[in-house]
Scaffold this active site. Structure first.
Site, PDB file in Angstrom:
ATOM      1  N   ASP A  20     -14.003   0.380  -0.287  1.00  0.00           N
ATOM      2  CA  ASP A  20     -12.612   0.435   0.155  1.00  0.00           C
ATOM      3  C   ASP A  20     -12.390  -0.771   1.092  1.00  0.00           C
ATOM      4  O   ASP A  20     -13.356  -1.364   1.587  1.00  0.00           O
ATOM      5  CB  ASP A  20     -12.398   1.759   0.905  1.00  0.00           C
ATOM      6  CG  ASP A  20     -11.107   1.788   1.671  1.00  0.00           C
ATOM      7  OD1 ASP A  20     -10.055   1.517   1.067  1.00  0.00           O
ATOM      8  OD2 ASP A  20     -11.152   2.067   2.894  1.00  0.00           O
ATOM      9  N   ASP A  22      -9.273  -1.274   3.744  1.00  0.00           N
ATOM     10  CA  ASP A  22      -8.743  -0.997   5.087  1.00  0.00           C
ATOM     11  C   ASP A  22      -9.580   0.059   5.800  1.00  0.00           C
ATOM     12  O   ASP A  22      -9.738   1.177   5.311  1.00  0.00           O
ATOM     13  CB  ASP A  22      -7.282  -0.535   4.990  1.00  0.00           C
ATOM     14  CG  ASP A  22      -6.387  -1.659   4.497  1.00  0.00           C
ATOM     15  OD1 ASP A  22      -6.338  -2.694   5.176  1.00  0.00           O
ATOM     16  OD2 ASP A  22      -5.757  -1.507   3.432  1.00  0.00           O
ATOM     17  N   HIS A  94       8.386  -4.602   4.247  1.00  0.00           N
ATOM     18  CA  HIS A  94       7.016  -4.523   3.745  1.00  0.00           C
ATOM     19  C   HIS A  94       6.487  -5.916   3.410  1.00  0.00           C
ATOM     20  O   HIS A  94       5.354  -6.263   3.769  1.00  0.00           O
ATOM     21  CB  HIS A  94       6.968  -3.603   2.509  1.00  0.00           C
ATOM     22  CG  HIS A  94       5.579  -3.309   2.055  1.00  0.00           C
ATOM     23  ND1 HIS A  94       5.155  -3.515   0.772  1.00  0.00           N
ATOM     24  CD2 HIS A  94       4.493  -2.853   2.730  1.00  0.00           C
ATOM     25  CE1 HIS A  94       3.883  -3.178   0.672  1.00  0.00           C
ATOM     26  NE2 HIS A  94       3.459  -2.777   1.843  1.00  0.00           N
TER      27      HIS A  94
HETATM   28  C1  XBP Z   1      -4.813   1.401   2.581  1.00  0.00           C
HETATM   29  C2  XBP Z   1      -3.419   1.688   2.782  1.00  0.00           C
HETATM   30  C3  XBP Z   1      -2.500   0.583   2.822  1.00  0.00           C
HETATM   31  C4  XBP Z   1      -2.517  -0.234   4.102  1.00  0.00           C
HETATM   32  C5  XBP Z   1      -1.346  -1.172   4.102  1.00  0.00           C
HETATM   33  O1  XBP Z   1      -5.160   1.878   1.313  1.00  0.00           O
HETATM   34  O2  XBP Z   1      -3.018   2.824   2.880  1.00  0.00           O
HETATM   35  O3  XBP Z   1      -1.230   1.088   2.663  1.00  0.00           O
HETATM   36  O4  XBP Z   1      -2.371   0.626   5.213  1.00  0.00           O
HETATM   37  O5  XBP Z   1      -1.288  -1.923   2.946  1.00  0.00           O
HETATM   38  P1  XBP Z   1      -6.676   1.871   0.813  1.00  0.00           P
HETATM   39  P2  XBP Z   1       0.048  -2.044   2.080  1.00  0.00           P
HETATM   40  O6  XBP Z   1      -7.423   2.876   1.639  1.00  0.00           O
HETATM   41  O7  XBP Z   1      -6.591   2.245  -0.627  1.00  0.00           O
HETATM   42  O8  XBP Z   1      -7.206   0.484   0.978  1.00  0.00           O
HETATM   43  O9  XBP Z   1       1.156  -2.206   3.032  1.00  0.00           O
HETATM   44  O10 XBP Z   1      -0.197  -3.252   1.224  1.00  0.00           O
HETATM   45  O11 XBP Z   1       0.170  -0.789   1.268  1.00  0.00           O
HETATM   46 MG    MG Z   2      -9.551   2.884   4.019  1.00  0.00          MG
END
Ligand code: XBP
Ligand code: MG
Length: 245
Positions: A20, A22, A94
Protein backbone atom coordinates in the site's frame (compact mmCIF):
# COMPACT_ATOMS: atom_id res chain seq x y z
CA UNK A 1 -1.81 -1.17 19.71
CA UNK A 2 0.23 -3.61 17.64
CA UNK A 3 0.06 -7.12 19.10
CA UNK A 4 3.21 -8.80 17.77
CA UNK A 5 6.77 -7.69 17.21
CA UNK A 6 8.75 -8.76 14.18
CA UNK A 7 7.81 -10.89 11.22
CA UNK A 8 10.08 -12.86 8.91
CA UNK A 9 8.99 -13.13 5.27
CA UNK A 10 9.96 -16.47 3.73
CA UNK A 11 10.87 -15.91 0.05
CA UNK A 12 10.12 -19.57 -0.66
CA UNK A 13 6.54 -18.92 0.41
CA UNK A 14 5.94 -15.50 -1.24
CA UNK A 15 7.11 -14.33 -4.65
CA UNK A 16 6.07 -10.69 -4.32
CA UNK A 17 5.56 -7.98 -1.72
CA UNK A 18 2.56 -5.78 -2.52
CA UNK A 19 2.77 -2.43 -0.77
CA UNK A 20 0.00 0.00 0.00
CA UNK A 21 1.21 3.62 -0.39
CA UNK A 22 -0.38 6.09 2.02
CA UNK A 23 0.65 5.36 5.58
CA UNK A 24 2.60 2.23 4.58
CA UNK A 25 5.50 3.37 2.38
CA UNK A 26 5.44 6.84 3.95
CA UNK A 27 3.42 8.87 6.46
CA UNK A 28 1.74 10.78 3.66
CA UNK A 29 -1.61 11.51 5.27
CA UNK A 30 -0.80 13.75 8.27
CA UNK A 31 2.28 15.35 6.71
CA UNK A 32 0.99 15.49 3.13
CA UNK A 33 -2.64 15.07 2.15
CA UNK A 34 -4.21 16.71 5.22
CA UNK A 35 -2.31 20.05 5.08
CA UNK A 36 -2.73 20.11 1.29
CA UNK A 37 -6.49 19.57 1.57
CA UNK A 38 -6.70 22.50 4.01
CA UNK A 39 -4.52 24.70 1.81
CA UNK A 40 -6.68 23.96 -1.23
CA UNK A 41 -9.85 24.77 0.76
CA UNK A 42 -8.35 28.14 1.76
CA UNK A 43 -7.17 28.96 -1.77
CA UNK A 44 -10.57 28.17 -3.28
CA UNK A 45 -12.61 29.88 -0.58
CA UNK A 46 -14.18 26.65 0.72
CA UNK A 47 -15.08 27.25 4.34
CA UNK A 48 -13.71 23.96 5.72
CA UNK A 49 -10.69 23.24 7.88
CA UNK A 50 -10.02 19.65 8.86
CA UNK A 51 -8.29 18.98 12.18
CA UNK A 52 -6.12 15.95 12.85
CA UNK A 53 -8.99 14.20 14.62
CA UNK A 54 -11.50 15.13 11.88
CA UNK A 55 -9.12 13.60 9.37
CA UNK A 56 -8.74 10.39 11.41
CA UNK A 57 -12.51 9.91 11.10
CA UNK A 58 -12.58 10.96 7.44
CA UNK A 59 -9.92 8.40 6.53
CA UNK A 60 -12.56 5.70 6.87
CA UNK A 61 -13.53 6.87 3.38
CA UNK A 62 -10.92 5.94 0.78
CA UNK A 63 -10.29 8.42 -2.03
CA UNK A 64 -9.76 12.15 -1.55
CA UNK A 65 -12.68 13.25 -3.71
CA UNK A 66 -15.00 10.70 -2.10
CA UNK A 67 -13.75 11.92 1.30
CA UNK A 68 -14.73 15.52 0.52
CA UNK A 69 -18.19 14.46 -0.65
CA UNK A 70 -18.61 12.37 2.50
CA UNK A 71 -17.61 15.36 4.62
CA UNK A 72 -20.11 17.60 2.80
CA UNK A 73 -22.92 15.10 3.47
CA UNK A 74 -21.92 14.75 7.13
CA UNK A 75 -22.26 18.52 7.72
CA UNK A 76 -25.50 18.90 5.77
CA UNK A 77 -23.89 20.26 2.57
CA UNK A 78 -24.51 17.13 0.51
CA UNK A 79 -27.06 18.85 -1.74
CA UNK A 80 -24.59 21.61 -2.60
CA UNK A 81 -21.76 19.08 -3.15
CA UNK A 82 -23.91 17.16 -5.65
CA UNK A 83 -24.93 20.30 -7.56
CA UNK A 84 -23.03 21.11 -10.76
CA UNK A 85 -21.21 23.99 -9.01
CA UNK A 86 -20.39 21.88 -5.98
CA UNK A 87 -19.06 18.99 -8.04
CA UNK A 88 -16.91 21.36 -10.10
CA UNK A 89 -15.47 23.09 -7.05
CA UNK A 90 -14.72 19.87 -5.17
CA UNK A 91 -13.06 18.33 -8.24
CA UNK A 92 -10.97 21.52 -8.53
CA UNK A 93 -10.06 21.33 -4.83
CA UNK A 94 -9.00 17.72 -5.28
CA UNK A 95 -6.76 18.57 -8.25
CA UNK A 96 -5.24 21.49 -6.36
CA UNK A 97 -4.67 19.30 -3.29
CA UNK A 98 -2.81 16.79 -5.43
CA UNK A 99 -0.71 19.55 -7.08
CA UNK A 100 0.24 20.95 -3.67
CA UNK A 101 1.02 17.44 -2.47
CA UNK A 102 3.30 16.81 -5.46
CA UNK A 103 5.17 20.07 -4.75
CA UNK A 104 5.59 19.14 -1.11
CA UNK A 105 7.06 15.76 -2.05
CA UNK A 106 9.31 17.23 -4.74
CA UNK A 107 10.70 19.60 -2.10
CA UNK A 108 11.69 16.56 -0.01
CA UNK A 109 8.97 17.10 2.57
CA UNK A 110 8.31 13.41 3.22
CA UNK A 111 10.63 10.40 3.37
CA UNK A 112 9.97 6.66 3.37
CA UNK A 113 9.03 5.05 6.67
CA UNK A 114 11.98 3.45 8.50
CA UNK A 115 12.64 -0.04 7.19
CA UNK A 116 10.90 0.40 3.83
CA UNK A 117 14.00 0.83 1.67
CA UNK A 118 15.95 -2.03 3.25
CA UNK A 119 12.92 -4.33 3.03
CA UNK A 120 12.49 -3.66 -0.70
CA UNK A 121 16.22 -4.06 -1.33
CA UNK A 122 16.42 -7.33 0.55
CA UNK A 123 13.32 -8.67 -1.24
CA UNK A 124 14.93 -7.85 -4.61
CA UNK A 125 18.20 -9.43 -3.49
CA UNK A 126 16.50 -12.80 -2.97
CA UNK A 127 14.62 -12.60 -6.27
CA UNK A 128 11.23 -11.41 -5.02
CA UNK A 129 9.21 -8.80 -6.89
CA UNK A 130 7.79 -5.68 -5.33
CA UNK A 131 4.66 -3.89 -6.47
CA UNK A 132 2.38 -1.07 -5.39
CA UNK A 133 -1.35 -1.50 -4.78
CA UNK A 134 -3.01 1.76 -3.83
CA UNK A 135 -6.27 3.51 -4.52
CA UNK A 136 -4.73 6.95 -4.23
CA UNK A 137 -4.38 8.95 -7.47
CA UNK A 138 -1.59 7.82 -9.81
CA UNK A 139 -0.03 11.31 -9.61
CA UNK A 140 0.37 10.90 -5.84
CA UNK A 141 2.18 7.60 -6.25
CA UNK A 142 4.37 9.21 -8.95
CA UNK A 143 5.20 12.11 -6.64
CA UNK A 144 6.21 9.74 -3.85
CA UNK A 145 8.32 7.61 -6.18
CA UNK A 146 10.08 10.58 -7.79
CA UNK A 147 10.31 12.68 -4.64
CA UNK A 148 11.48 10.16 -2.11
CA UNK A 149 11.85 6.55 -3.16
CA UNK A 150 13.51 6.36 -6.57
CA UNK A 151 16.79 7.77 -5.24
CA UNK A 152 17.07 4.96 -2.74
CA UNK A 153 15.44 1.99 -4.46
CA UNK A 154 17.13 1.39 -7.78
CA UNK A 155 14.39 -0.76 -9.31
CA UNK A 156 10.88 0.58 -9.88
CA UNK A 157 8.05 -1.72 -8.78
CA UNK A 158 6.98 -4.44 -11.19
CA UNK A 159 3.66 -2.59 -11.38
CA UNK A 160 1.72 0.13 -9.63
CA UNK A 161 -2.07 -0.20 -9.45
CA UNK A 162 -3.62 3.17 -8.56
CA UNK A 163 -7.07 4.66 -8.03
CA UNK A 164 -7.66 5.35 -11.73
CA UNK A 165 -7.09 1.66 -12.55
CA UNK A 166 -10.10 0.43 -10.61
CA UNK A 167 -13.82 1.06 -10.57
CA UNK A 168 -14.08 0.43 -6.81
CA UNK A 169 -11.51 1.63 -4.25
CA UNK A 170 -10.37 -0.20 -1.12
CA UNK A 171 -11.87 -1.94 0.89
CA UNK A 172 -13.03 -3.51 -2.36
CA UNK A 173 -10.55 -6.24 -3.43
CA UNK A 174 -10.42 -5.04 -7.07
CA UNK A 175 -7.01 -3.33 -6.81
CA UNK A 176 -5.42 -6.46 -5.35
CA UNK A 177 -7.16 -8.77 -7.80
CA UNK A 178 -5.89 -6.67 -10.70
CA UNK A 179 -2.34 -6.57 -9.32
CA UNK A 180 -2.16 -10.32 -8.78
CA UNK A 181 -3.53 -11.11 -12.22
CA UNK A 182 -1.16 -8.63 -13.94
CA UNK A 183 1.79 -10.10 -12.04
CA UNK A 184 0.72 -13.54 -13.24
CA UNK A 185 0.79 -14.85 -9.68
CA UNK A 186 -1.70 -16.56 -7.39
CA UNK A 187 -2.98 -14.53 -4.41
CA UNK A 188 -1.28 -16.95 -2.00
CA UNK A 189 2.10 -16.15 -3.61
CA UNK A 190 1.78 -12.45 -2.72
CA UNK A 191 2.11 -10.77 0.67
CA UNK A 192 0.24 -7.50 1.13
CA UNK A 193 1.60 -4.82 3.46
CA UNK A 194 -1.05 -2.39 4.69
CA UNK A 195 -1.64 0.19 7.41
CA UNK A 196 -5.43 0.60 7.43
CA UNK A 197 -8.51 -1.53 8.10
CA UNK A 198 -9.78 -0.75 4.56
CA UNK A 199 -6.50 -1.93 3.07
CA UNK A 200 -6.44 -5.09 5.18
CA UNK A 201 -10.01 -5.91 4.15
CA UNK A 202 -9.17 -5.37 0.46
CA UNK A 203 -6.16 -7.69 0.63
CA UNK A 204 -7.91 -10.43 2.63
CA UNK A 205 -10.98 -10.32 0.35
CA UNK A 206 -8.68 -10.86 -2.64
CA UNK A 207 -7.23 -13.95 -0.91
CA UNK A 208 -3.82 -12.51 0.05
CA UNK A 209 -2.01 -12.79 3.34
CA UNK A 210 -1.55 -9.35 4.85
CA UNK A 211 0.84 -7.89 7.39
CA UNK A 212 -0.19 -4.61 9.04
CA UNK A 213 2.36 -1.88 9.76
CA UNK A 214 0.45 0.60 11.90
CA UNK A 215 0.62 4.27 10.99
CA UNK A 216 -0.24 7.57 12.64
CA UNK A 217 -4.00 7.51 12.11
CA UNK A 218 -4.55 3.80 12.73
CA UNK A 219 -2.62 3.23 15.95
CA UNK A 220 -5.71 2.01 17.79
CA UNK A 221 -7.62 0.37 14.96
CA UNK A 222 -8.61 -3.28 14.99
CA UNK A 223 -6.83 -5.53 12.48
CA UNK A 224 -8.55 -8.89 12.75
CA UNK A 225 -7.23 -11.37 10.21
CA UNK A 226 -3.78 -9.81 9.78
CA UNK A 227 -0.94 -12.31 9.59
CA UNK A 228 1.08 -9.95 11.79
CA UNK A 229 0.30 -6.64 13.45
CA UNK A 230 3.45 -4.53 13.62
CA UNK A 231 4.38 -1.02 14.66
CA UNK A 232 6.14 -0.30 11.36
CA UNK A 233 7.93 -1.68 8.29
CA UNK A 234 11.19 -1.84 10.28
CA UNK A 235 9.75 -4.91 12.03
CA UNK A 236 9.53 -6.84 8.75
CA UNK A 237 12.49 -8.78 7.39
CA UNK A 238 13.18 -11.24 4.62
CA UNK A 239 14.24 -14.49 6.27
CA UNK A 240 15.62 -17.27 4.07
CA UNK A 241 15.00 -20.56 5.94
CA UNK A 242 18.22 -22.20 7.07
CA UNK A 243 20.29 -19.04 6.57
CA UNK A 244 21.99 -17.58 9.61
CA UNK A 245 20.52 -14.14 10.38
C1 XBP B 1 -5.34 6.25 0.33
C2 XBP B 1 -6.43 7.18 0.27
C3 XBP B 1 -6.29 8.34 -0.57
C4 XBP B 1 -5.38 9.43 -0.02
C5 XBP B 1 -5.53 10.66 -0.86
O1 XBP B 1 -5.76 5.07 -0.31
O2 XBP B 1 -7.46 6.98 0.87
O3 XBP B 1 -7.54 8.88 -0.76
O4 XBP B 1 -5.79 9.76 1.29
O5 XBP B 1 -5.35 10.40 -2.20
P1 XBP B 1 -4.85 3.76 -0.29
P2 XBP B 1 -6.40 10.87 -3.31
O6 XBP B 1 -4.82 3.25 1.12
O7 XBP B 1 -5.53 2.83 -1.23
O8 XBP B 1 -3.49 4.13 -0.79
O9 XBP B 1 -6.79 12.24 -2.95
O10 XBP B 1 -5.62 10.78 -4.59
O11 XBP B 1 -7.55 9.92 -3.28
MG1 MG C 1 -2.78 3.14 3.57
Amino acid sequence: MAVSRGFGVDPNRYRALLFDVDGTLAETEGDGHLPCFNESFRELGIDWEWSHSDYGRLLKVTGGLERMHHHARSIGQGGWAESADGQRLLAQAHRLKNDLYAKRLAAGGIGPRPGVVSLIKSALAVGMEWAVVTTTSASNWGALWEGCLSREVARAPALAICGEDVSRKKPDPEAYQLAVSRLGLAPRECLAIEDSPNGLEAALSAGLDCVVVRSLFFEDASFKGALADLTGPHELQIVVPGEFQ
